[in-house]
Design a protein around this motif. Structure first.
Motif, PDB file in Angstrom:
ATOM      1  N   TYR A   1     -90.563  22.090 -39.852  1.00  0.00           N
ATOM      2  CA  TYR A   1     -90.520  23.049 -38.741  1.00  0.00           C
ATOM      3  C   TYR A   1     -91.391  24.271 -39.047  1.00  0.00           C
ATOM      4  O   TYR A   1     -92.169  24.726 -38.204  1.00  0.00           O
ATOM      5  CB  TYR A   1     -89.076  23.476 -38.472  1.00  0.00           C
ATOM      6  CG  TYR A   1     -88.950  24.593 -37.477  1.00  0.00           C
ATOM      7  CD1 TYR A   1     -89.101  24.361 -36.114  1.00  0.00           C
ATOM      8  CD2 TYR A   1     -88.681  25.896 -37.887  1.00  0.00           C
ATOM      9  CE1 TYR A   1     -88.990  25.386 -35.195  1.00  0.00           C
ATOM     10  CE2 TYR A   1     -88.563  26.924 -36.978  1.00  0.00           C
ATOM     11  CZ  TYR A   1     -88.717  26.671 -35.640  1.00  0.00           C
ATOM     12  OH  TYR A   1     -88.622  27.688 -34.728  1.00  0.00           O
TER      13      TYR A   1
ATOM     14  N   VAL B   1     -94.606  25.381 -36.864  1.00  0.00           N
ATOM     15  CA  VAL B   1     -94.804  26.675 -36.198  1.00  0.00           C
ATOM     16  C   VAL B   1     -96.186  27.214 -36.537  1.00  0.00           C
ATOM     17  O   VAL B   1     -96.880  27.749 -35.674  1.00  0.00           O
ATOM     18  CB  VAL B   1     -93.692  27.679 -36.599  1.00  0.00           C
ATOM     19  CG1 VAL B   1     -94.045  29.082 -36.146  1.00  0.00           C
ATOM     20  CG2 VAL B   1     -92.354  27.260 -36.014  1.00  0.00           C
ATOM     21  N   TYR B   2     -96.595  27.051 -37.777  1.00  0.00           N
ATOM     22  CA  TYR B   2     -97.905  27.540 -38.202  1.00  0.00           C
ATOM     23  C   TYR B   2     -99.035  26.776 -37.503  1.00  0.00           C
ATOM     24  O   TYR B   2    -100.012  27.373 -37.054  1.00  0.00           O
ATOM     25  CB  TYR B   2     -98.044  27.424 -39.725  1.00  0.00           C
ATOM     26  CG  TYR B   2     -99.381  27.865 -40.240  1.00  0.00           C
ATOM     27  CD1 TYR B   2     -99.705  29.213 -40.314  1.00  0.00           C
ATOM     28  CD2 TYR B   2    -100.337  26.933 -40.641  1.00  0.00           C
ATOM     29  CE1 TYR B   2    -100.940  29.625 -40.775  1.00  0.00           C
ATOM     30  CE2 TYR B   2    -101.574  27.334 -41.107  1.00  0.00           C
ATOM     31  CZ  TYR B   2    -101.874  28.687 -41.176  1.00  0.00           C
ATOM     32  OH  TYR B   2    -103.094  29.086 -41.634  1.00  0.00           O
TER      33      TYR B   2
ATOM     34  N   PHE C   1     -94.751  28.101 -31.918  1.00  0.00           N
ATOM     35  CA  PHE C   1     -93.308  28.277 -31.944  1.00  0.00           C
ATOM     36  C   PHE C   1     -92.573  27.445 -30.897  1.00  0.00           C
ATOM     37  O   PHE C   1     -91.611  26.750 -31.207  1.00  0.00           O
ATOM     38  CB  PHE C   1     -92.969  29.762 -31.759  1.00  0.00           C
ATOM     39  CG  PHE C   1     -91.503  30.035 -31.745  1.00  0.00           C
ATOM     40  CD1 PHE C   1     -90.798  30.109 -32.930  1.00  0.00           C
ATOM     41  CD2 PHE C   1     -90.822  30.198 -30.555  1.00  0.00           C
ATOM     42  CE1 PHE C   1     -89.436  30.348 -32.931  1.00  0.00           C
ATOM     43  CE2 PHE C   1     -89.464  30.427 -30.543  1.00  0.00           C
ATOM     44  CZ  PHE C   1     -88.770  30.501 -31.734  1.00  0.00           C
ATOM     45  N   TYR C   2     -93.015  27.529 -29.650  1.00  0.00           N
ATOM     46  CA  TYR C   2     -92.271  26.871 -28.565  1.00  0.00           C
ATOM     47  C   TYR C   2     -92.249  25.343 -28.713  1.00  0.00           C
ATOM     48  O   TYR C   2     -91.196  24.719 -28.635  1.00  0.00           O
ATOM     49  CB  TYR C   2     -92.830  27.264 -27.196  1.00  0.00           C
ATOM     50  CG  TYR C   2     -92.469  28.673 -26.793  1.00  0.00           C
ATOM     51  CD1 TYR C   2     -91.153  29.019 -26.518  1.00  0.00           C
ATOM     52  CD2 TYR C   2     -93.431  29.664 -26.695  1.00  0.00           C
ATOM     53  CE1 TYR C   2     -90.815  30.305 -26.154  1.00  0.00           C
ATOM     54  CE2 TYR C   2     -93.099  30.958 -26.331  1.00  0.00           C
ATOM     55  CZ  TYR C   2     -91.793  31.274 -26.059  1.00  0.00           C
ATOM     56  OH  TYR C   2     -91.451  32.547 -25.711  1.00  0.00           O
TER      57      TYR C   2
ATOM     58  N   THR D   1     -92.875  23.459 -31.359  1.00  0.00           N
ATOM     59  CA  THR D   1     -92.179  23.056 -32.579  1.00  0.00           C
ATOM     60  C   THR D   1     -90.677  23.241 -32.447  1.00  0.00           C
ATOM     61  O   THR D   1     -89.892  22.385 -32.882  1.00  0.00           O
ATOM     62  CB  THR D   1     -92.701  23.866 -33.784  1.00  0.00           C
ATOM     63  OG1 THR D   1     -94.113  23.726 -33.845  1.00  0.00           O
ATOM     64  CG2 THR D   1     -92.085  23.386 -35.072  1.00  0.00           C
ATOM     65  N   SER D   2     -90.246  24.343 -31.850  1.00  0.00           N
ATOM     66  CA  SER D   2     -88.808  24.607 -31.716  1.00  0.00           C
ATOM     67  C   SER D   2     -88.126  23.574 -30.832  1.00  0.00           C
ATOM     68  O   SER D   2     -87.036  23.090 -31.157  1.00  0.00           O
ATOM     69  CB  SER D   2     -88.581  26.009 -31.147  1.00  0.00           C
ATOM     70  OG  SER D   2     -89.055  26.974 -32.051  1.00  0.00           O
TER      71      SER D   2
ATOM     72  N   GLY E   1     -99.831  28.887 -32.982  1.00  0.00           N
ATOM     73  CA  GLY E   1    -100.336  27.832 -33.853  1.00  0.00           C
ATOM     74  C   GLY E   1    -101.838  27.849 -33.942  1.00  0.00           C
ATOM     75  O   GLY E   1    -102.522  28.206 -32.988  1.00  0.00           O
TER      76      GLY E   1
END
Length: 148
Positions: free
Chosen positions: A87, A91-92, A96-97, A99-100, A144
């Protein structure tokens, strides 16, 4: 009070101290929200400690160390731990969205959460994160390096 509670209280205080030390590196205007979270965790941990000290006075110390890890599922623990590392990398690289959402869906599937609850959780959490961080706090979340 249980012997395992002592370790939990010390661990949570250590987490508070760790994040408070790193908080000092942020600009003053960016310290407010994290300081509120750290303070809340500190206060709740202190309340937990006080309640357990009251219980200790009444009932004494209970030794539960022999049963703390009873029923511990190594495969489940290490799978979730690996998913957390993936995770962070996700994110990297992809933001964020995305991956989350993928993380929540995969972890809840792995933990056999009912589909209705999984869909509701992903939807509500997505909305809350979007409105709180993006709209209200105006915090730029990682997009990202793939999408930069």
């Amino acid at each position: 009070m249980k012997k395992s509670d002592v370790g939990v209280v010390v661990f949570v205080y250590a987490i508070c101290l760790f994040f408070y030390i790193f908080l000092q590196e942020l600009p003053p205007e960016a310290q407010t929200y994290p300081l509120c979270l750290i303070s809340g965790l500190f206060i709740l941990n202190t309340l937990f400690l006080v309640l357990n000290l009251i219980k200790l006075k009444k009932t004494g110390m209970e030794n539960d160390l022999h049963s703390v890890f009873e029923g511990f599922l190594k495969s489940q623990f290490f799978t979730v731990l690996a998913a957390c590392v993936i995770y962070i990398l996700g994110v990297y690289y992809i933001g964020f969205y995305i991956t989350s959402i993928a993380y929540l869906i995969l972890i809840m599937s792995f933990l056999k959460v009912p589909l209705k609850n999984s869909v509701l959780t992903v939807f509500v959490l997505g909305l809350v994160i979007y409105f709180v961080f993006t709209m209200f706090l105006k915090v730029p979340l990682p997009v990202g390096i793939v999408f930069e």
